[in-house]
Write a protein that holds these residues in place. Structure first.
Motif, mmCIF file in Angstrom:
data_model
loop_
_atom_site.group_PDB
_atom_site.id
_atom_site.type_symbol
_atom_site.label_atom_id
_atom_site.label_comp_id
_atom_site.label_asym_id
_atom_site.label_seq_id
_atom_site.Cartn_x
_atom_site.Cartn_y
_atom_site.Cartn_z
ATOM 1 N N MET A 89 -3.068 -1.637 -7.560
ATOM 2 C CA MET A 89 -2.123 -0.819 -8.312
ATOM 3 C C MET A 89 -0.682 -1.161 -7.984
ATOM 4 N N TRP A 90 -0.446 -1.646 -6.778
ATOM 5 C CA TRP A 90 0.905 -2.154 -6.507
ATOM 6 C C TRP A 90 1.214 -3.284 -7.482
ATOM 7 N N ALA A 95 -4.835 2.440 5.227
ATOM 8 C CA ALA A 95 -4.625 2.436 3.773
ATOM 9 C C ALA A 95 -5.181 3.704 3.143
ATOM 10 N N ILE A 122 -7.585 7.444 -5.445
ATOM 11 C CA ILE A 122 -7.304 6.692 -6.674
ATOM 12 C C ILE A 122 -6.219 7.383 -7.486
ATOM 13 N N THR A 124 -7.667 -1.254 -3.470
ATOM 14 C CA THR A 124 -7.260 -0.381 -4.569
ATOM 15 C C THR A 124 -5.751 -0.217 -4.597
ATOM 16 N N ALA A 125 -5.173 0.015 -3.437
ATOM 17 C CA ALA A 125 -3.714 0.175 -3.383
ATOM 18 C C ALA A 125 -3.010 -1.122 -3.782
ATOM 19 N N LEU A 126 -3.511 -2.247 -3.291
ATOM 20 C CA LEU A 126 -2.874 -3.525 -3.625
ATOM 21 C C LEU A 126 -2.985 -3.813 -5.119
ATOM 22 N N ALA A 151 2.554 1.598 -3.408
ATOM 23 C CA ALA A 151 1.627 1.992 -4.482
ATOM 24 C C ALA A 151 1.323 3.483 -4.438
ATOM 25 N N ALA A 152 1.345 4.051 -3.242
ATOM 26 C CA ALA A 152 1.038 5.480 -3.097
ATOM 27 C C ALA A 152 2.273 6.354 -3.286
ATOM 28 N N VAL A 185 -2.491 6.524 -6.297
ATOM 29 C CA VAL A 185 -1.846 5.254 -6.635
ATOM 30 C C VAL A 185 -1.696 5.067 -8.150
ATOM 31 N N GLU A 223 -7.636 -0.390 0.732
ATOM 32 C CA GLU A 223 -6.506 -1.308 0.666
ATOM 33 C C GLU A 223 -6.537 -2.114 -0.632
ATOM 34 N N THR A 281 0.834 -1.201 0.000
ATOM 35 C CA THR A 281 0.000 0.000 0.000
ATOM 36 C C THR A 281 0.869 1.252 0.000
ATOM 37 N N MET A 313 -3.011 6.763 1.092
ATOM 38 C CA MET A 313 -3.306 7.250 -0.258
ATOM 39 C C MET A 313 -3.584 8.753 -0.256
ATOM 40 N N GLN A 358 1.780 -1.964 -11.033
ATOM 41 C CA GLN A 358 3.047 -1.244 -11.236
ATOM 42 C C GLN A 358 4.263 -2.159 -11.067
ATOM 43 N N GLN A 359 4.249 -2.935 -9.989
ATOM 44 C CA GLN A 359 5.451 -3.659 -9.621
ATOM 45 C C GLN A 359 5.570 -5.038 -10.269
#
Lengths: 318, 311
Positions: free
Chosen positions: B299-300, A302, B36, B295-297, A34-35, B39, B293, A31, A306, B303-304
């Motif tokens: 996009m992680w 989280a 959104i 959403t972040a996961l 990603a941010a 990320v 969470e 998390t 963000m 990206q990664q």
């Protein structure tokens, strides 16, 4: 070297039995990455339920520090930026109930306690041991010159020890600390060796304590070597932080106003912290350290990561 | 990899007033858009009916898009049509209802005409349960319907009409999906690949993409950890939220045990030179988790993991 943003993982662990499993760590690290953050700041802790609290606990959980470093690298993080510690907290592993920098007899033990953190930071890519500057104001009372000199002697020794690992000791004044006072802070910094001891400015803590964070930065800009960013909508105008057991009655329970949440994302509505001004001063002085964002008291870590990430990119240019 | 990431909106959060969406007030909207954007999303997908709430909140849908741009989101990319199928009024396999479907779609797109929407996403047939038996003629009727709609949407609004096949949609099998696109006019009807929906239905989304890549106008990237092994697609009244097999079909990319092979899919997309938008979706993320969470996961992972797979 340039300013890089990191994230403090303290908010994920409100209680001893939260945030213990590596899969929970992994979700938090992803998390954070990603941010747009590049590293994490750890918080000192003790015992088997705090697997990121001290180097030995990380080794017990992950096998070794290098394995932990690989976990971070695999997520895309550069490592650990810093470790925030409080010499006054108990250390089960050392059968210590906590030590005081105001007691010269405990300075040597404090230095020895800190060495593993500095060594681990060096291995994990970090550069700052963030040390609570003074115990809570309600416990310390008036901070006279002798108290300042005593604490300063401890921090100089601590700074010398961490410097052996290429890690700076930097003093952090939280809202409850006796150092969250303009005069005390100035005297403490004056009494310490600038080559060994720096200042961490925590914008939310200082503001809640009644200080102007940007002013603190301007006043001590040559000593600022670490920045922690969070916002607040409140100032402790009633002096509740100075009352007995302020840790619970004020900070946790919300004080007389029953405030549900003292700290917010940077740039929150009605926030009192002028983060752009703080960054402007630091940039003007060539600051090239970490900017650590925090999420203390958020209902959703989280989500706050963000929101802080958006503000860092779109309003602070980080 | 030259595609850009969009976010399909199912977001909701827990608030002091209870669970709410960001359409409840500007503060929640601010928080949503910032999160959104933070990320890496550059586009937003949403349901067509949100035009009413957003116009009330911002004055017009165009002003809402300006607000998005001020916060780092370039535009609203795709609209998902929440059409209520009913064979008496509007049902793609019932030819007598096609006029109504075309006209209602025209009215709806008119409300969004100030924007540069790229795709109108539709489920091309009603539920399997209300359509069965699924015959070739019913599929042909649906193809006729969406070809008409697609011609109208493209020529009048510059919007592509694209089919999205939920696992409980009447057109749900590999062969039926391919047959549907064979029967539609490729100028007017494209294919929107929802990775999890196909997996749940027992269809390999990569194989489907390979077959229909020249018809694809977008993706929903989401994962699932189980196929429909209990004929849940036949469950009445709803297969997505009330099937006995599970209370949560969908997960974010990168979930442990996920069945979608996103890396293989991205390699296939690269091979075919896909360069459009890719939409991340993880509806029902609040079941045992939360949207922030997830959403972040997601996009992680994008990206990664996928960022290193793609060329």
């Amino acid at each position: 070297m340039s300013i890089r943003r990191a994230y403090a993982v303290n908010q994920w662990k409100p209680n001893f039995d939260d945030f213990c499993r590596p899969d929970a760590h992994l979700r938090a690290f992803k998390t954070v990455r990603a941010a747009g953050f590049r590293a994490v700041e750890l918080r000192g802790g003790t015992g088997r339920w705090d697997p990121l609290g001290r180097p030995a606990s990380i080794e017990a959980t992950y096998g070794s520090l290098s394995t932990f470093a690989k976990v971070l690298a695999d997520v895309g993080l550069d490592g650990v930026s810093s470790w925030s510690v409080d010499p006054g907290e108990p250390v089960d592993e050392e059968l210590s109930h906590g030590r005081s920098v105001l007691d010269r007899g405990q300075h040597a033990a404090i230095v020895e306690w800190a060495r593993p953190f500095a060594a681990a930071l060096a291995e994990l890519g970090g550069s700052r041991l963030v040390v609570r500057a003074l115990p809570p104001a309600w416990q310390v009372g008036t901070v006279d010159d002798d108290a300042v000199d005593t604490a300063a002697a401890c921090f100089d020794a601590l700074g010398a020890a961490t410097a052996e690992h290429g890690v700076r000791t930097t003093l952090h004044a939280d809202v409850l600390s006796a150092a969250a006072d303009a005069d005390v802070l100035a005297r403490l910094l004056a009494a310490t060796d600038p080559a060994l001891v720096g200042l961490t400015v925590d914008t939310g803590e200082l503001t809640l304590a009644g200080l102007d964070a940007a002013d603190v930065v301007r006043r001590h800009v040559d000593r600022v070597d670490h920045l922690q960013l969070k916002d607040t909508r409140f100032v402790d105008t009633a002096g509740e932080r100075l009352r007995p057991h302020a840790e619970h009655a004020f900070l946790t329970a919300g004080g007389d106003r029953e405030v549900e949440r003292w700290f917010h994302e940077v740039g929150t509505r009605d926030g009192l912290v002028d983060a752009p001004a703080v960054l402007d001063v630091l940039r003007g002085n060539g600051y090239d350290g970490w900017v650590v964002f925090e999420s203390e008291q958020t209902p959703n870590p989280a989500s706050t990561v963000m929101l802080n990430g958006w503000y860092a990119k779109h309003r602070l240019g980080l | 990899m030259t595609y850009r990431w969009a976010y399909m909106d199912h977001w909701r959060v827990d608030t002091p007033r209870g669970p709410q969406t960001q359409y409840a007030n500007r503060r929640l909207m601010d928080d949503f858009v910032k999160q959104i954007s933070a990320v890496g999303f550059e586009g937003l997908d949403m349901f067509d009916f949100q035009v009413f709430g957003l116009s009330g909140m911002f004055g017009s849908i165009a002003k809402y898009q300006e607000y998005l741009q001020d916060h780092g989101i370039a535009k609203i990319v795709n609209l998902f049509r929440g059409i209520m199928y009913d064979p008496r009024v509007a049902d793609a396999h019932v030819r007598e209802t096609h006029d109504e479907i075309v006209e209602s779609t025209r009215r709806m797109l008119g409300m969004w005409s100030d924007l540069q929407i790229e795709n109108l996403i539709v489920m091309p047939a009603s539920l399997w349960t209300t359509t069965a038996p699924v015959t070739d003629d019913k599929i042909k009727a649906a193809a006729e319907c969406w070809t008409r709609v697609g011609e109208m949407s493209l020529t009048e609004f510059g919007v592509r009409t694209t089919g999205h096949h939920e696992f409980f949609c009447a057109i749900r099998t590999f062969d039926d999906i391919v047959r549907f696109y064979d029967l539609t006019d490729p100028r007017y009807v494209s294919f929107f690949c929802d990775t999890a929906q196909h997996c749940i239905a027992g269809v390999d989304p990569v194989e489907l993409y390979e077959r229909l890549h020249d018809r694809v106008s977008g993706f929903h990237f989401k994962d699932t950890v189980q196929q429909d092994t209990t004929s849940a697609y036949q469950h009445r009244p709803d297969a997505e939220l009330m099937a006995p097999q599970t209370d949560r079909w969908f997960h974010e990319m990168g979930v442990e045990g996920g069945l979608v092979d996103f890396q293989r899919l991205v390699r296939a997309m690269d091979a075919h030179g896909y360069d459009g938008w890719v939409t991340v979706e993880h509806d029902k993320a609040n079941i045992g988790g939360d949207y922030a969470e997830s959403t972040a996961l997601s996009m992680w992972y994008a990206q990664q993991v996928l960022g290193k797979v793609a060329s």
